[in-house]
Each structure stands twice: as C-alpha cells, then as structure tokens.
Design a protein around this motif. Structure first.
Motif, PDB file in Angstrom:
ATOM      1  N   GLU A  83       0.860   0.539  -9.617  1.00  0.00           N
ATOM      2  CA  GLU A  83       2.189   0.804  -9.069  1.00  0.00           C
ATOM      3  C   GLU A  83       3.227  -0.039  -9.797  1.00  0.00           C
ATOM      4  O   GLU A  83       4.347   0.399 -10.052  1.00  0.00           O
ATOM      5  CB  GLU A  83       2.207   0.470  -7.565  1.00  0.00           C
ATOM      6  N   GLN A  94      -2.381   1.400  -6.342  1.00  0.00           N
ATOM      7  CA  GLN A  94      -3.043   2.268  -5.384  1.00  0.00           C
ATOM      8  C   GLN A  94      -4.512   2.370  -5.792  1.00  0.00           C
ATOM      9  O   GLN A  94      -4.827   2.350  -6.990  1.00  0.00           O
ATOM     10  CB  GLN A  94      -2.419   3.659  -5.386  1.00  0.00           C
ATOM     11  N   LEU A 127      -0.926  -0.578  -0.407  1.00  0.00           N
ATOM     12  CA  LEU A 127      -1.173  -0.926  -1.799  1.00  0.00           C
ATOM     13  C   LEU A 127      -2.094  -2.140  -1.857  1.00  0.00           C
ATOM     14  O   LEU A 127      -2.364  -2.791  -0.847  1.00  0.00           O
ATOM     15  CB  LEU A 127       0.147  -1.229  -2.519  1.00  0.00           C
ATOM     16  N   GLY A 209       8.013   4.116  -9.395  1.00  0.00           N
ATOM     17  CA  GLY A 209       6.688   3.823  -8.876  1.00  0.00           C
ATOM     18  C   GLY A 209       5.942   5.076  -8.455  1.00  0.00           C
ATOM     19  O   GLY A 209       6.534   6.145  -8.274  1.00  0.00           O
TER      20      GLY A 209
END
Length: 348
Positions: A83, A94, A127, A209
């Motif tokens: 990300e 991720q 995340l 992102g």
C-alpha cells in the motif's frame, strides 16, 4: 441530503470494462459534460476545448511494482500488495491468505527476500505493517522482484506492454500502487501541442494507494472513512494556480488524484498551501470546490468514492445522464478506458 451508496450504483455490461488501452494514448474517446449538454469527442480534440492561459495540473506519481507472491513461515501461500513504502525497511500492505498472518510471522516473498509482519495498520486495521528481515530496501526489491499491480477488474497478468502503458509519460516520483489514469491519455506530442497553444502545465504528487479499489462497507456515505494518501504541492504549482486565477484562466485537474491534492491543500480564498501532507478528503455532493474549475477523468466504478467525487463536481443528474449515454454509446470504462471532460457546476 442523506445519500446512500446505492444512489451511486449503475448497471455496467462487463464487456465495456477495458482490458487493454487504446493503440495510441490519445486514441481514446472523450465525453464533454457541461451540465445537461453531452458532446462526443475524441481525446485528440482536447486542445480545442482549452484556451491559452488555462492551467493543466498533472499528478506525477510513478507506479511501483507492488505485488508479490510468497509463503508464510508456516507454509501457507500469501499474496502481498504494498500500500505504501514508508521507508527503506518498512512498508504497509494488504495481504491475501487463507488465514491472516500473526504478528511476528515471517513471509518469504518472490522466493528472494524475507519480511516480518509487525502488526496491523490502517485506519480500520485492515492493513499490515512489514519490516525487512535482512539487508536491502523495499524500493529496490519492489523494482527488481515485484509485479505491476494492475486493477482487479483487468483479467490478464501484467506484461511488458502494461509496464509502459499503465504509467504516464511524465511519471517521476515513485510511490503509487495504482496509476492516475486520466493522465494515461497524454503523450509527448500532445503535451507539446498544448504548450504551443499557450496552455500551461503544473504538477502535484499524490501517491495513489490500493485503497482506491476498496469497496465501501457502509450504507450511508456520511459514515465512510477514506484511506489516507500522501501528497505534495510544489511552491511553483501554488504560484501557477495563483497566476492563473489572477489572469482569468481556468484550473483543469488531470484526474481525481490531482483534484484531491489541490482541494486538500486549498485555503478559504482558493490559494494553495505548498508542501507535503496526508489527505483523507472525501468529496461528495454538496462539497464547495475552491480551486478546480474543470476535470479530466476516466469513468469510475459503481458505488465508488470516485463516482461520488465526479457527481459532486459536475452534478449528480449530469453524471447519471453522462454514464447512461456512455453505456448506450459503448464507451470503454475504467483505467484503460475512455475519458470525460467535466465542467464544474453548483447543481446537485
């Protein structure tokens, strides 16, 4: 006005999702949306729709090779999508896996290097924070061993052609994991033609992102929290916007990312604060734009925050009509698809 995510849904025939770019960057179509007026054009016509003294603002971020396959130290398969690279040894990502890796777990990526999972990250904890477990740095490792992160709606794996065409010709600052796709339509010849016509250019940087593809998980859009992205406004760009305004020119954002950076840095009088910052600005109908007069953008996904942004800019009624028209006329959608030129309106 209490809007829901379903207010921004529309049926899209899957065959209209562009899987490959047009043979030439400027070879796409361009739908000019000016309130209730819709005008079918070619992107090569863009210079005719601008005038001397206008300012085009581009996002010069560069897409990094952010996708990796690997294995956990327990043997399970993982797919990692960076990300953001925080610094040489730390990144936020991720992770797709049958079971989320635990803190302290080590991942062997691209059968080449090892990272350690340091814990959860992101505003809602979806995340993961990674740290390199050996010598090297994330920037070099991504460039040498990562895969280009094409959007999830593009079915083919990235190839050499994508490495060229899923990158703007003016990309400079590495850090994005998704392209600022409105800029993909510009080639060097068009940039030169615009310059010769007296149309000015300036740049911002916003590192897009992977959260740009994340579906909204709320019903009411007022309950949604945007992912945060890093942007920078050069002093020269702030000055160019001020000069354009003073001379009666129009500020034209090339892409929603350029618009988000400009509006994030705007002050009450429409001037810009130069420098870098984080933004989680969420632009929805009713937003009062301070900087951008016109927007060049691609067609966006149903129920997406970007569809809400363009509806705020051009008006919900105008955007619904434009998308209905585009589907009927077989425009190509999303990252590799066709473009729109939107005029700002105060109508909702």
């Amino acid at each position: 006005m209490s809007l829901t995510v379903d207010d921004f849904d529309f049926p899209l025939p899957p065959e209209l999702i562009a899987q490959h770019p047009a043979p030439e960057r400027r070879g796409s179509r361009l739908l000019h949306v000016d309130g209730g007026r819709l005008d079918d054009r070619c992107f090569a016509d863009l210079p005719q729709l601008l005038r001397a003294g206008d300012l085009l603002v581009f996002n010069d971020t560069r897409v990094i090779k952010a996708r990796f396959h690997g294995v956990k130290d327990t043997g399970g398969q993982v797919e990692v999508m960076l990300e953001r690279i925080v610094d040489a040894r730390h990144a936020i990502c991720q992770i797709r896996a049958s079971k989320a890796p635990k803190t302290g777990c080590r991942l062997r990526l691209a059968d080449t290097f090892t990272v350690r999972m340091c814990g959860r990250a992101g505003s809602d904890g979806d995340l993961f924070a990674l740290e390199l477990d050996e010598d090297g740095n994330f920037w070099d490792l991504a460039e040498r061993h990562g895969k280009l992160p094409l959007p999830p709606y593009i079915a083919h794996p990235a190839d050499g052609a994508d490495e060229t065409r899923y990158q703007t010709v003016y990309a400079r600052a590495p850090g994005a994991v998704a392209a600022p796709t409105a800029g993909l339509h510009f080639d060097e010849a068009m940039l030169e033609a615009l310059k010769a016509q007296g149309i000015n250019t300036a740049f911002v940087t916003l590192h897009v992102g992977a959260g740009t593809y994340r579906p909204m998980r709320v019903e009411k859009i007022a309950d949604h929290r945007m992912h945060s992205e890093r942007y920078e406004i050069p002093a020269a760009t702030a000055a160019a916007v001020a000069a354009t305004r003073s001379a009666g020119g129009r500020v034209v954002a090339v892409g929603t990312t350029s618009l988000r950076a400009l509006e994030s840095a705007s002050q009450a009088d429409g001037s810009l604060r130069p420098g870098g910052a984080e933004t989680d600005i969420f632009i929805t109908p009713g937003y009062c734009f301070r900087v951008v007069d016109r927007l060049i953008t691609n067609f966006h996904l149903p129920k997406s925050t970007l569809l809400m942004l363009v509806s705020a800019f051009a008006g919900c009624t105008a955007i619904r009509a434009a998308y209905t028209h585009a589907i009927a006329e077989r425009y190509r959608f999303f990252s590799y698809g066709d473009a729109m030129l939107l005029e700002r309106t105060d109508a909702i």
